[in-house]
Design a protein around this motif. Structure first.
Motif, PDB file in Angstrom:
ATOM      1  N   VAL A  32      -5.220   4.416   0.679  1.00 55.56           N
ATOM      2  CA  VAL A  32      -6.257   5.351   1.442  1.00 55.56           C
ATOM      3  C   VAL A  32      -7.538   4.604   0.987  1.00 55.56           C
ATOM      4  N   GLY A  33      -8.238   4.484   2.259  1.00 59.72           N
ATOM      5  CA  GLY A  33      -9.623   4.044   2.332  1.00 59.72           C
ATOM      6  C   GLY A  33      -9.655   2.802   3.227  1.00 59.72           C
ATOM      7  N   GLN A  34     -10.617   1.997   3.170  1.00 60.74           N
ATOM      8  CA  GLN A  34     -10.896   1.016   3.935  1.00 60.74           C
ATOM      9  C   GLN A  34     -11.226  -0.367   3.104  1.00 60.74           C
ATOM     10  N   PRO A  35     -10.724  -1.335   3.177  1.00 62.85           N
ATOM     11  CA  PRO A  35      -9.623  -1.959   4.234  1.00 62.85           C
ATOM     12  C   PRO A  35      -8.190  -1.487   3.855  1.00 62.85           C
ATOM     13  N   MET A  36      -7.652  -0.540   4.766  1.00 62.03           N
ATOM     14  CA  MET A  36      -6.367  -0.205   4.316  1.00 62.03           C
ATOM     15  C   MET A  36      -5.306  -1.280   4.148  1.00 62.03           C
ATOM     16  N   GLY A  37      -4.419  -1.243   3.214  1.00 62.72           N
ATOM     17  CA  GLY A  37      -3.269  -2.179   2.758  1.00 62.72           C
ATOM     18  C   GLY A  37      -4.113  -3.569   2.178  1.00 62.72           C
ATOM     19  N   GLU A  38      -5.383  -3.436   1.706  1.00 63.42           N
ATOM     20  CA  GLU A  38      -5.779  -4.613   0.879  1.00 63.42           C
ATOM     21  C   GLU A  38      -5.065  -4.778  -0.192  1.00 63.42           C
ATOM     22  N   PHE A  39      -4.713  -6.042  -0.519  1.00 62.86           N
ATOM     23  CA  PHE A  39      -4.031  -6.709  -1.536  1.00 62.86           C
ATOM     24  C   PHE A  39      -5.008  -7.136  -2.866  1.00 62.86           C
ATOM     25  N   ILE A  40      -5.055  -6.408  -3.969  1.00 57.00           N
ATOM     26  CA  ILE A  40      -6.022  -6.748  -5.030  1.00 57.00           C
ATOM     27  C   ILE A  40      -5.340  -6.956  -6.157  1.00 57.00           C
ATOM     28  N   PRO A  41      -5.022  -8.572  -6.654  1.00 55.70           N
ATOM     29  CA  PRO A  41      -4.572  -8.956  -7.838  1.00 55.70           C
ATOM     30  C   PRO A  41      -5.409  -8.397  -9.010  1.00 55.70           C
ATOM     31  N   LEU A  42      -4.426  -8.034 -10.209  1.00 54.63           N
ATOM     32  CA  LEU A  42      -5.498  -7.673 -11.451  1.00 54.63           C
ATOM     33  C   LEU A  42      -5.229  -8.933 -12.369  1.00 54.63           C
ATOM     34  N   PRO A  43      -6.469  -9.537 -12.416  1.00 50.77           N
ATOM     35  CA  PRO A  43      -6.700 -10.638 -13.472  1.00 50.77           C
ATOM     36  C   PRO A  43      -6.403 -10.358 -14.766  1.00 50.77           C
ATOM     37  N   MET A  44      -6.179 -11.356 -15.501  1.00 52.26           N
ATOM     38  CA  MET A  44      -5.856 -11.004 -17.233  1.00 52.26           C
ATOM     39  C   MET A  44      -7.010 -10.486 -17.794  1.00 52.26           C
ATOM     40  N   GLU A  45      -8.227 -10.817 -17.301  1.00 52.11           N
ATOM     41  CA  GLU A  45      -9.457 -10.458 -18.097  1.00 52.11           C
ATOM     42  C   GLU A  45      -9.963  -9.024 -17.641  1.00 52.11           C
ATOM     43  N   GLY A  46      -9.229  -8.589 -16.788  1.00 52.26           N
ATOM     44  CA  GLY A  46      -9.364  -7.000 -16.527  1.00 52.26           C
ATOM     45  C   GLY A  46     -10.071  -6.873 -15.030  1.00 52.26           C
TER      46      GLY A  46
END
Length: 310
Positions: free
Chosen positions: A39-53
């Motif tokens: 939900v929200g823009q840009p919808m479908g965005e892919f966000i990796p979680l880095p080890m440092e947070g």
């Protein structure tokens, strides 16, 4: 805040190089924690979680910047657990809270342990936590790119960047924050197409997209409005700093000729209009219109220059 300078070790800009593509990873059994914006823009965005947070908040320095009034400047933090089997969520004292599967997560006594499939909501945005292998990651990245990015240049498409402009405009208006925009046109672009062919025009657009992505902050939305016209949104940036950024882009493009497929080199320049948010601006379109008037002034003044709006 000032624009980050280009690090000295950054490789010189190659105008013929397209943005780095994603490469398939051979080992598909190495799962990674990621967020998918549902939900929200840009919808479908892919966000990796880095080890440092990963920090979420309204301020541009957050790794995940959510420019809405309902989001605190420093809202929440996500960090992969030491055993790598979960993700820990900590509310950073936000005003409106963080919600997990519809229930507010408490700031005290400590982080909330999340599992794959949990839905995290911050303001008007909702993200689903996933633990996926490389094959699934590639699928989600490709799908997100198809809906939010301009396929030729690698920057955001028209709908995405205009949405981001409106979001940042509303934030600047409500909280009396700085906001500037840069509207850019490549000079004599039709003549490039007519003289050297449309493939040369495409290479010029690809190269300029690469330049924009390399020389702007990661938190600065940039997109292609259509043709050879691009929009840069600069949150928390005064008109003076935006003009400096525009001049940097102009100079970087003018300093490096574009090499065509046959080895021939041609000079590509651009004209830029810069506008800073003022109380009289009623929406993002008003701000954009003032940048457009400044861009017209740059063209009328001889092109290959950056002009600020009054």
């Amino acid at each position: 805040m000032p624009l980050d300078p280009t690090p000295p070790e950054l490789p010189s800009w190659d105008p013929a190089a397209a943005p780095d593509g994603l490469e398939l990873i051979e080992e598909f059994d190495m799962p990674e924690w990621v967020l998918i914006r549902y939900v929200g823009q840009p919808m479908g965005e892919f966000i990796p979680l880095p080890m440092e947070g990963l920090d979420l908040g309204r301020a541009p320095e957050n790794a995940l910047c959510l420019p809405e009034p309902e989001v605190s400047r420093h809202h929440a933090r996500l960090r992969i657990s030491e055993d790598l089997e979960a993700v820990e969520l900590r509310d950073l004292g936000s005003t409106n809270g963080v919600f997990v599967n519809g229930r507010r997560a408490e700031a005290d006594p400590g982080p909330v342990r999340l599992k794959a499939g949990d839905v995290v909501r911050v303001g008007a945005h909702a993200f689903k936590l996933k633990h996926m292998d490389a094959l699934e990651r590639r699928y989600h990245q490709d799908m997100a790119a198809r809906t939010t990015l301009d396929p030729l240049t690698g920057v955001s498409n028209r709908a995405t960047v205009l949405h981001q402009l409106e979001a940042h405009f509303e934030l600047a208006r409500r909280h009396h924050r700085s906001l500037s925009v840069i509207l850019v046109d490549l000079d004599w672009f039709k003549q490039v197409n007519d003289t050297y062919g449309h493939r040369a025009g495409d290479r010029a657009l690809e190269a300029f997209g690469t330049l924009l992505l390399r020389r702007l902050r990661g938190s600065d939305p940039v997109g292609r409005l259509g043709g050879d016209e691009f929009l840069v949104v600069l949150p928390e940036t005064s008109g003076m700093l935006a003009l400096t950024a525009a001049e940097d882009l102009r100079q970087a493009l003018a300093d490096q000729p574009l090499e065509l497929e046959d080895g021939q080199k041609i000079l590509i320049t651009c004209s830029l209009g810069v506008a800073e948010f003022k109380p009289g601006d009623t929406d993002g379109g008003t701000l954009l219109a003032r940048a457009d008037a400044a861009l017209y002034g740059a063209k009328a003044g001889g092109r290959n220059r950056a002009v600020p709006a009054p």
